[in-house]
Design a protein around this motif. Structure first.
Motif, PDB file in Angstrom:
ATOM      1  N   SER A  22      -7.312  -1.448   7.145  1.00  0.00           N
ATOM      2  CA  SER A  22      -7.986  -2.757   7.123  1.00  0.00           C
ATOM      3  C   SER A  22      -8.476  -3.143   8.517  1.00  0.00           C
ATOM      4  O   SER A  22      -9.531  -3.761   8.665  1.00  0.00           O
ATOM      5  CB  SER A  22      -7.055  -3.834   6.574  1.00  0.00           C
ATOM      6  OG  SER A  22      -5.876  -3.908   7.352  1.00  0.00           O
ATOM      7  N   GLY A  23      -7.744  -2.750   9.547  1.00  0.00           N
ATOM      8  CA  GLY A  23      -8.160  -3.016  10.919  1.00  0.00           C
ATOM      9  C   GLY A  23      -9.426  -2.262  11.296  1.00  0.00           C
ATOM     10  O   GLY A  23     -10.304  -2.805  11.972  1.00  0.00           O
ATOM     11  N   TYR A  24      -9.535  -1.008  10.861  1.00  0.00           N
ATOM     12  CA  TYR A  24     -10.754  -0.244  11.100  1.00  0.00           C
ATOM     13  C   TYR A  24     -11.944  -0.914  10.441  1.00  0.00           C
ATOM     14  O   TYR A  24     -12.986  -1.101  11.057  1.00  0.00           O
ATOM     15  CB  TYR A  24     -10.626   1.183  10.546  1.00  0.00           C
ATOM     16  CG  TYR A  24      -9.674   2.064  11.283  1.00  0.00           C
ATOM     17  CD1 TYR A  24      -9.957   2.514  12.568  1.00  0.00           C
ATOM     18  CD2 TYR A  24      -8.485   2.466  10.693  1.00  0.00           C
ATOM     19  CE1 TYR A  24      -9.072   3.340  13.242  1.00  0.00           C
ATOM     20  CE2 TYR A  24      -7.599   3.291  11.365  1.00  0.00           C
ATOM     21  CZ  TYR A  24      -7.893   3.723  12.640  1.00  0.00           C
ATOM     22  OH  TYR A  24      -7.026   4.539  13.302  1.00  0.00           O
ATOM     23  N   ILE A  25     -11.759  -1.259   9.170  1.00  0.00           N
ATOM     24  CA  ILE A  25     -12.855  -1.861   8.419  1.00  0.00           C
ATOM     25  C   ILE A  25     -13.233  -3.216   9.021  1.00  0.00           C
ATOM     26  O   ILE A  25     -14.422  -3.533   9.146  1.00  0.00           O
ATOM     27  CB  ILE A  25     -12.494  -1.987   6.922  1.00  0.00           C
ATOM     28  CG1 ILE A  25     -12.297  -0.599   6.306  1.00  0.00           C
ATOM     29  CG2 ILE A  25     -13.534  -2.779   6.167  1.00  0.00           C
ATOM     30  CD1 ILE A  25     -13.526   0.266   6.288  1.00  0.00           C
ATOM     31  N   ALA A 160     -12.243  -4.719  -0.478  1.00  0.00           N
ATOM     32  CA  ALA A 160     -10.925  -4.124  -0.754  1.00  0.00           C
ATOM     33  C   ALA A 160     -11.070  -2.665  -1.152  1.00  0.00           C
ATOM     34  O   ALA A 160     -10.280  -1.810  -0.710  1.00  0.00           O
ATOM     35  CB  ALA A 160     -10.216  -4.910  -1.856  1.00  0.00           C
ATOM     36  N   CYS A 161     -12.070  -2.352  -1.940  1.00  0.00           N
ATOM     37  CA  CYS A 161     -12.318  -0.949  -2.326  1.00  0.00           C
ATOM     38  C   CYS A 161     -12.650  -0.107  -1.093  1.00  0.00           C
ATOM     39  O   CYS A 161     -12.212   1.044  -0.977  1.00  0.00           O
ATOM     40  CB  CYS A 161     -13.443  -0.852  -3.342  1.00  0.00           C
ATOM     41  SG  CYS A 161     -13.002  -1.474  -4.979  1.00  0.00           S
ATOM     42  N   ALA A 162     -13.421  -0.677  -0.165  1.00  0.00           N
ATOM     43  CA  ALA A 162     -13.757   0.040   1.065  1.00  0.00           C
ATOM     44  C   ALA A 162     -12.501   0.327   1.882  1.00  0.00           C
ATOM     45  O   ALA A 162     -12.326   1.432   2.410  1.00  0.00           O
ATOM     46  CB  ALA A 162     -14.759  -0.760   1.889  1.00  0.00           C
ATOM     47  N   VAL A 163     -11.608  -0.654   1.976  1.00  0.00           N
ATOM     48  CA  VAL A 163     -10.349  -0.459   2.720  1.00  0.00           C
ATOM     49  C   VAL A 163      -9.501   0.621   2.051  1.00  0.00           C
ATOM     50  O   VAL A 163      -8.985   1.521   2.717  1.00  0.00           O
ATOM     51  CB  VAL A 163      -9.559  -1.787   2.839  1.00  0.00           C
ATOM     52  CG1 VAL A 163      -8.165  -1.546   3.396  1.00  0.00           C
ATOM     53  CG2 VAL A 163     -10.315  -2.787   3.702  1.00  0.00           C
ATOM     54  N   LEU A 164      -9.361   0.541   0.732  1.00  0.00           N
ATOM     55  CA  LEU A 164      -8.560   1.530   0.006  1.00  0.00           C
ATOM     56  C   LEU A 164      -9.143   2.930   0.123  1.00  0.00           C
ATOM     57  O   LEU A 164      -8.407   3.902   0.348  1.00  0.00           O
ATOM     58  CB  LEU A 164      -8.429   1.129  -1.470  1.00  0.00           C
ATOM     59  CG  LEU A 164      -7.613  -0.126  -1.744  1.00  0.00           C
ATOM     60  CD1 LEU A 164      -7.739  -0.532  -3.214  1.00  0.00           C
ATOM     61  CD2 LEU A 164      -6.164   0.066  -1.346  1.00  0.00           C
TER      62      LEU A 164
END
Length: 174
Positions: A22-25, A160-164
């Motif tokens: 999540s930090g990267y995104i 959320a999908c991008a983080v996952l």
């Protein structure tokens, strides 16, 4: 940016940091929000030059545009995580641009087509982005939040999908 970074050694150096996915995104997202706001303000400036009457609603529209910007940033992050940099250019460049324009009620009134096309357009977030901004510029404040909630819901799910997916890719790459 995500897809290009995935193709280089840069992403491997990022993985060495203690950041969570999540930090990267968020690191990719946060700098794009002010850029989107600046782009909106420049667009509004040119709209004023071409005849849009000035009102305080223009500034409110710039703030409201942050939610649609978050939607498009989230879509870009998801595509950048899922596809190669060449595929992202095709998907986000041509396909997403045309899809969102056709389904947003900008080029023509969707109700004139009706049927399944209208139902699909109303289910997707693009028409709601335009409706929220139109309501803002027209001063119909009660219509803004319901439209933005629709857009934000899509944006949150896609983010959320991008983080996952980024998390999954990160584990595969290690």
């Amino acid at each position: 940016m995500v897809s290009k970074d995935r193709c280089t050694a840069f992403i491997i150096r990022l993985y060495a940091s203690p950041l969570k996915p999540s930090g990267y995104i968020l690191g990719y997202t946060v700098p794009l929000i002010p850029m989107a706001l600046l782009q909106t303000l420049v667009t509004c400036l040119f709209a004023l030059i071409f005849g849009l009457p000035f009102s305080a609603n223009i500034l409110l529209a710039a703030v409201v545009s942050i939610v649609p910007a978050f939607l498009y940033i989230s879509i870009g992050l998801l595509c950048g995580t899922a596809f190669s940099d060449k595929m992202v250019g095709i998907i986000c460049g041509a396909v997403l641009t045309n899809l969102s324009a056709w389904l947003s009620n900008i080029w023509f009134d969707i109700s004139l087509v009706g049927g399944a096309f209208q139902k699909i357009a109303e289910f997707l977030p693009f028409i709601h982005c335009v409706n929220a901004l139109r309501a803002t510029l027209e001063g119909n404040y009660s219509q803004i939040i319901p439209e933005l909630l629709w857009v934000f819901g899509y944006a949150a799910v896609i983010f959320a999908c991008a983080v996952l997916l980024f998390n999954r890719r990160m584990k595969q790459d290690k």
